[in-house]
Motif scaffolding. Sequence first.
Motif: not given
Length: 239
Positions: A171-182, A189-197
Amino acid sequence: MTLPPDQKLYEGKAKQVYATEAADEIIIHYKDDATAFNGVKKAQIADKGVINCKLSAFLMEKVAAAGVPTAFVRQVSPRDQLCKKVEIIPVELVVRNVVAGSLAKRLGIAEGQRLSRPLLEHFYKSDALNDPQINEECAVILGYARAWELQAMREYSLVVNDLLRAFWGDLGVDLVDFKLEFGRYKGAVVLADEITPDGSRLWERGTGRHLDKDVFRRDLGDLSDTYRELYQRVFGERL
Ligand SMILES: Nc1ncnc2c1ncn2[C@@H]1O[C@H](COP(=O)(O)OP(=O)(O)OP(=O)(O)O)[C@@H](O)[C@H]1O
Ligand SMILES: [Mg+2]
């Protein structure tokens, strides 16, 4: 969707968590509230909750299809998701592809340097302490997470990174970094919370324009307009 206030289990800065009739399921309600610097700066961002709810649901489904177990079950209204109720592991995983934010600040380096491979960082989830960085050794010794859980979290985070980098890249966007909660759910162990901007840095390819919550943190423009633009890029229609 009207949620019964007496069923509210928790209210965070961006979301509310409600109990359901099933003991192992919750409703996560996405609010329009934006905060930065651990709640010091606050604002209402029109439609942020609707945009983040749909974006996170969409991305969680992709992540699950790639083999990473998630707490997400399904979206039940524009601001509400049904999710498995997990025991959140108090160690947040940050995945970095490009130097930015606290890494740049901590080491005194300019933002924008591409890392030779993804860098995983661990932070202790504590509002009172402002989410301090910790290492795996510390997390295990202090009992925040077991070694095998951290191993799973790290592996899953790299799978998510590969998927999201390709997704945003298209989509022409560079993913610089992101935070995840498990979280822990039935022994896994499962991925929880959100994946958002809210918890990611997304830079427009070519211009470096910020398409994430840094627009709000750094007063770079209108966050609602920015999130609407992201929504249009992803779903091909205006909200
Ligand atoms: N599937 C889940 N089961 C149980 N708790 C969850 C689940 N997904 C997210 N949570 C928790 O629900 C809360 C969501 O609220 P929100 O994102 O607004 O919190 P926050 O203000 O960021 O604060 P904090 O994450 O530090 O509690 C978080 O505490 C998050 O860890
Ligand atoms: Mg949060």
